[in-house]
Write a protein that holds these residues in place. Structure first.
Motif, PDB file in Angstrom:
ATOM      1  N   ASP A 143       0.868  -1.172   0.000  1.00  0.00           N
ATOM      2  CA  ASP A 143       0.000   0.000   0.000  1.00  0.00           C
ATOM      3  C   ASP A 143       0.909   1.227   0.000  1.00  0.00           C
ATOM      4  O   ASP A 143       1.383   1.666   1.050  1.00  0.00           O
ATOM      5  CB  ASP A 143      -0.900  -0.019   1.236  1.00  0.00           C
ATOM      6  N   THR A 170       0.313   4.351  -0.722  1.00  0.00           N
ATOM      7  CA  THR A 170      -0.259   5.541  -0.082  1.00  0.00           C
ATOM      8  C   THR A 170       0.000   5.515   1.421  1.00  0.00           C
ATOM      9  O   THR A 170       0.413   6.515   2.027  1.00  0.00           O
ATOM     10  CB  THR A 170      -1.766   5.626  -0.354  1.00  0.00           C
ATOM     11  N   LYS A 175       2.601   7.976   3.649  1.00  0.00           N
ATOM     12  CA  LYS A 175       2.156   8.695   4.841  1.00  0.00           C
ATOM     13  C   LYS A 175       3.065   8.378   6.025  1.00  0.00           C
ATOM     14  O   LYS A 175       3.472   9.278   6.773  1.00  0.00           O
ATOM     15  CB  LYS A 175       0.715   8.321   5.166  1.00  0.00           C
ATOM     16  N   PRO A 235       1.101  12.712  -4.243  1.00  0.00           N
ATOM     17  CA  PRO A 235       0.099  11.768  -4.716  1.00  0.00           C
ATOM     18  C   PRO A 235       0.745  10.443  -5.114  1.00  0.00           C
ATOM     19  O   PRO A 235       1.861  10.419  -5.655  1.00  0.00           O
ATOM     20  CB  PRO A 235      -0.513  12.457  -5.939  1.00  0.00           C
ATOM     21  N   THR A 236       0.060   9.354  -4.841  1.00  0.00           N
ATOM     22  CA  THR A 236       0.571   8.026  -5.181  1.00  0.00           C
ATOM     23  C   THR A 236      -0.493   7.263  -5.955  1.00  0.00           C
ATOM     24  O   THR A 236      -1.678   7.600  -5.918  1.00  0.00           O
ATOM     25  CB  THR A 236       0.934   7.226  -3.924  1.00  0.00           C
ATOM     26  N   ILE A 276       4.891   7.972  -7.441  1.00  0.00           N
ATOM     27  CA  ILE A 276       4.784   8.856  -6.288  1.00  0.00           C
ATOM     28  C   ILE A 276       5.196  10.246  -6.744  1.00  0.00           C
ATOM     29  O   ILE A 276       6.309  10.449  -7.225  1.00  0.00           O
ATOM     30  CB  ILE A 276       5.645   8.356  -5.110  1.00  0.00           C
TER      31      ILE A 276
END
Length: 213
Positions: free
Chosen positions: A55, A57, A61, A68-69, A110
Motif C-alpha cells: 500500500d 499511499t 504517509k 500523490p501516489t 509517487i
C-alpha cells in the motif's frame, strides 16, 4: 518505464490482478512457496495490479512523503504493472533456477516519479544477489561501489534499509515465513536520481518492508 525487465535470460510474465493498486488485510506471510505459487500462476500477458500487499499511499504517509501516489507509472506506457520471474518455469541456468526462487516486480508512482518495488525469495542465501546487477544499473554505480554496497546489505539487520550512494535505491533484507531468504528492492526515479532525497527513500523502503513481514 525503463529497467522493468529482470535480466536477458529470464522471461518476464505478468501477475493476475488482486486489487487495483495494492492489497490490504489478511495477506499471507511472505514465503518461498507462496511467492513461487504467485509467479507460477501468472498469465503470460498483462496485469494492472500488484499481487503483493503493498500500500504505497500508506507507506508514503508513514514516511512523511506528501505526494500523490497510485498504481502504474506516471505516464501510461501500456505495459503490465506487475511482472514475475523464476518459479517452476525458470529457464535452466538462470539465476532463479540456480538458486531456486521467485521475483515479483510492481510499478507505482509517487509524485512525478515512478517507483518500482521488487520482492524476491530464494531457497538459499543471498536473495539480494539476484538483484545486484539491476541495483548497479538503477543507481548508476561502479562495480567497486556495488561490491561495497552488497557487503553493507549482507551485514544489515533484517528490516533495515540500506540506501545506495545515489539515494534513489534501497535494499532491505527480509525474513520469509519458513525456509529461504528474502529481499526487497525499492527504486525511485531513474538513472541514479530522485527528487525525494535519501532519507525519504529509506523511510519508504522501511514502511514497505513492514507491509510484507
Amino acid at each position: 518505464m525503463t529497467h522493468r525487465r529482470y535480466g536477458l535470460t529470464i522471461a518476464a510474465v505478468t501477475a493476475a490482478a488482486l486489487l487495483a493498486g495494492c492489497q490490504s488485510g489478511g495477506a499471507s506471510p511472505l514465503s518461498l512457496d507462496g511467492l513461487t505459487k504467485t509467479v507460477d500462476g501468472m498469465p503470460p500477458r498483462g496485469a494492472d495490479s500488484c499481487p503483493l500487499p503493498y500500500d504505497l499511499t500508506k507507506a508514503a504517509k508513514t514516511a512523511g512523503v506528501d505526494a500523490p501516489t497510485g498504481p502504474g507509472p506516471v505516464k501510461d506506457t501500456g505495459e503490465p504493472l506487475a511482472t514475475g520471474d523464476g518459479g517452476k518455469n525458470a529457464p535452466p541456468g538462470s539465476p532463479l533456477a540456480e538458486n531456486p526462487g521467485a521475483l515479483v516486480s510492481c510499478t507505482f508512482h509517487i509524485g512525478q516519479e515512478d517507483l518500482e518495488v521488487r520482492t524476491v525469495v530464494t531457497r538459499n542465501p543471498s536473495a539480494g544477489n539476484q538483484l545486484a546487477p539491476l541495483t548497479q544499473q538503477l543507481a548508476g554505480m561502479s562495480l567497486d561501489d556495488l561490491t561495497a554496497y552488497m557487503k553493507q546489505v549482507g551485514e544489515a539487520e533484517t528490516g533495515e534499509p540500506v540506501v545506495t550512494g545515489s539515494g534513489n535505491v534501497a535494499g532491505v533484507r527480509l525474513k520469509p515465513d519458513g525456509d529461504g531468504d528474502a529481499y526487497l528492492l525499492v527504486s525511485v526515479g531513474e538513472d541514479g536520481r530522485t527528487s525525494l532525497g535519501r532519507a525519504k527513500v529509506e523511510s519508504l523502503a522501511s514502511a514497505l518492508a513492514d507491509q510484507v513481514q
